[in-house]
Design an enzyme around this catalytic site. Structure first.
Site, PDB file in Angstrom:
ATOM      1  N   HIS A  19     -63.352  -0.745 -41.981  1.00 32.42           N
ATOM      2  CA  HIS A  19     -63.244  -1.181 -40.585  1.00 32.42           C
ATOM      3  C   HIS A  19     -64.406  -2.087 -40.187  1.00 32.42           C
ATOM      4  CE1 HIS A  19     -64.684   2.999 -40.966  1.00 32.42           C
ATOM      5  NE2 HIS A  19     -65.589   2.714 -40.037  1.00 32.42           N
ATOM      6  N   HIS A  64     -54.132  18.442 -21.401  1.00 36.43           N
ATOM      7  CA  HIS A  64     -54.100  19.792 -21.964  1.00 36.43           C
ATOM      8  C   HIS A  64     -52.677  20.127 -22.392  1.00 36.43           C
ATOM      9  CE1 HIS A  64     -55.024  24.072 -22.400  1.00 36.43           C
ATOM     10  NE2 HIS A  64     -53.920  24.322 -21.697  1.00 36.43           N
ATOM     11  N   LEU A  93     -65.823  14.490 -52.705  1.00 34.37           N
ATOM     12  CA  LEU A  93     -65.362  15.678 -51.989  1.00 34.37           C
ATOM     13  C   LEU A  93     -63.943  15.515 -51.459  1.00 34.37           C
ATOM     14  CD1 LEU A  93     -68.507  16.958 -50.072  1.00 34.37           C
ATOM     15  CD2 LEU A  93     -67.693  17.497 -52.368  1.00 34.37           C
ATOM     16  N   GLY A 134     -71.419  14.612 -55.204  1.00 33.44           N
ATOM     17  CA  GLY A 134     -70.863  15.330 -54.062  1.00 33.44           C
ATOM     18  C   GLY A 134     -70.925  14.527 -52.784  1.00 33.44           C
ATOM     19  N   THR A 151     -65.728 -10.407 -51.503  1.00 39.42           N
ATOM     20  CA  THR A 151     -65.397  -9.955 -52.850  1.00 39.42           C
ATOM     21  C   THR A 151     -65.622  -8.467 -53.089  1.00 39.42           C
ATOM     22  OG1 THR A 151     -67.571 -10.804 -53.515  1.00 39.42           O
ATOM     23  CG2 THR A 151     -65.669 -12.200 -53.966  1.00 39.42           C
ATOM     24  N   VAL A 180     -70.408   8.442 -57.874  1.00 41.23           N
ATOM     25  CA  VAL A 180     -71.825   8.396 -57.475  1.00 41.23           C
ATOM     26  C   VAL A 180     -72.124   7.192 -56.583  1.00 41.23           C
ATOM     27  CG1 VAL A 180     -72.608   9.685 -59.491  1.00 41.23           C
ATOM     28  CG2 VAL A 180     -72.437   7.191 -59.623  1.00 41.23           C
TER      29      VAL A 180
END
Length: 473
Positions: free
Chosen positions: A321, A445, A186, A181, A143, A270
């Site tokens: 996840h 690379h 953010l 924050g 839930t 928060v």
């Protein structure tokens, strides 16, 4: 009365996965959802926020990097906020629609409504069509959680918003005050600033993302946010707000003194609280702790043997996840498989600019667990050809290993595509890999992935593309 083998309550990233795996294993399965398939994550959280972050990242590149690359855009770029929100919604709708197809394809019965336990073997589901009873041999409680409200800042999702409202603005707000924050605040602050919004972050701690990510990684993000013009108030507590002619005034206490932050919208991020007070769990005898989390064992079984709990409601970390992993696990436990939750690490990602991703332990955690002698090193993205070609060179890959055994303990990445790079670290930590395993694995690379190989080499003291002092014996 409907009867099933397995009934899952909640169709978020834990619940719908549990339902699909149960059906795959041959159980007659139902999933009950009161709002939308895919839950908060697919509809008003992870997916739509990443859509907005992606769009504004491209906008930022067009505004700041294209000219240097020789790509000249005649005139400015106009942002059609209504179209942006419409596109964002289409991304969520596609994902939610995909979940619907999967559930139906596997023969899972989808029941719309609010579920409440009547006993450990029966629930009632209330919807606009009425109330029906559903019985099952096994229940899976998935839930989820909801945003925490703070006194004086009741959500209306128009002007005083949780993340849900902040992802649905149909015009670009001029000024936003963000209370908190942490990673949600953010991420949204980053995308709003790129749209041109004046952002003020009100943070109670002395640093952003304190206790959430590696401090070195947080410092890179903080520096870039400041450079982008985000105003951060540290050691600040939002005390209240009042509506004024041109928006809102938020009263903020800093060092015992009150200050006023003027804004048009207020975003409160928060944290989130588990929905342990919903679905009448007590009627089934399910134990819930003082914070609202359901108590579970290593198989995610509650104190009631035929009822399991997964996802946000089953404890930290509250990540999609982790919930999906538990969803598969629980279905297999019900099927009699010998499984327990034994992940060495659950990766975490913060989709700021640049991204932060982490797997395994921080330096402090490693020392607390007895690894007193450590090998720690960083490899900067500024020394990576692919990052330079992308004009995204802020950040680094940081590795932490046990000095005696060279076993990899933690990886912390801040930089481009950190979210995609961290999976290699997860696999390495789960396998008990040593630093040499990463350093000696040939990486293609030019790619960002080379930073993983070079960070491992740096931790051993011999990275090629940075100058290092010899490691002390």
């Amino acid at each position: 009365m409907q009867n099933f083998d397995v009934v899952v309550i909640g169709a978020g990233p834990g619940g719908y996965v549990a339902a699909i795996r149960s059906a795959q294993l041959g159980f007659k399965t139902a999933v009950i959802e009161r709002e939308f398939l895919g839950g908060v994550c697919l509809n008003v959280g992870c997916i739509p926020s990443k859509a907005m972050i992606t769009a504004t990242h491209l906008l930022h590149k067009a505004q700041h990097n294209f000219k240097e690359m020789g790509l000249n855009i005649k005139g400015g770029i106009d942002v059609d906020m209504k179209q942006l929100v419409k596109w964002k919604q289409s991304v969520s709708d596609k994902m939610s629609g995909g979940v619907n197809q999967l559930l139906k394809g596997y023969g899972v019965t989808i029941i719309k409504g609010d579920a409440e336990f009547k006993s450990s073997k029966e629930i009632s589901v209330k919807s606009s069509a009425g109330t029906e009873s559903v019985q099952a041999k096994y229940f899976v409680v998935a839930t989820g959680s909801r945003p925490i409200e703070i006194p004086g800042f009741k959500f209306d999702e128009k002007d005083i918003c949780s993340s849900t409202g902040a992802l649905a603005f149909d015009t670009i707000p001029k000024r936003v005050a963000v209370i908190g924050g942490g990673y949600i605040g953010l991420e949204i602050s980053s995308y709003l600033r790129k749209l041109g919004t004046e952002v003020t972050v009100i943070e109670a701690q002395s640093a952003l993302l304190a206790g959430v990510v590696d401090p070195d990684c947080a410092q890179i993000v903080t520096r870039k946010l400041t450079k982008a013009g985000v105003n951060v108030l540290y050691g600040a507590k939002a005390k209240g707000q009042k509506k004024v002619k041109d928006g809102y005034e938020v009263t903020v206490e800093i060092n015992g003194k009150d200050e006023v932050v003027k804004c048009d919208k207020i975003l409160v991020t928060v944290g989130r609280r588990p929905n342990g007070d919903q679905a009448n769990l007590k009627a089934a005898g399910i134990q819930v702790d003082e914070r609202g989390f359901v108590k579970v064992d290593a198989q995610r079984r509650t104190n009631v043997s035929n009822i399991f709990a997964i996802g946000d409601i089953a404890g930290q970390p509250m990540l999609a996840h982790k919930a999906s992993h538990e969803g598969v696990l629980v279905a297999e436990v019900i099927a009699g498989h010998n499984r327990v939750y034994d992940a060495k690490t659950v990766p975490a990602v913060v989709f700021t600019d640049p991204e932060i991703a982490a797997a395994g332990m921080t330096e402090a955690e490693a020392k607390a667990k007895g690894h007193t002698d450590l090998l720690i090193s960083k490899f900067p993205f500024a020394a990576n050809g692919r990052a330079v070609s992308m004009m995204e060179t802020d950040g680094f890959v940081k590795m932490i290993a046990d000095k005696k055994t060279h076993v990899l303990l933690g990886v912390h990445i801040v930089g481009p595509e950190a979210s995609n790079l961290i999976s290699e670290a997860v696999l390495a930590i789960e396998m008990g890999a040593r630093i040499e395993d990463l350093a000696l694995s040939i990486h293609p690379h030019p790619t960002l992935g080379e930073t993983m190989m070079e960070a491992a080499e740096a931790t051993l003291g011999h990275a090629i593309h940075i100058i290092q002092k010899p490691l002390k014996a």
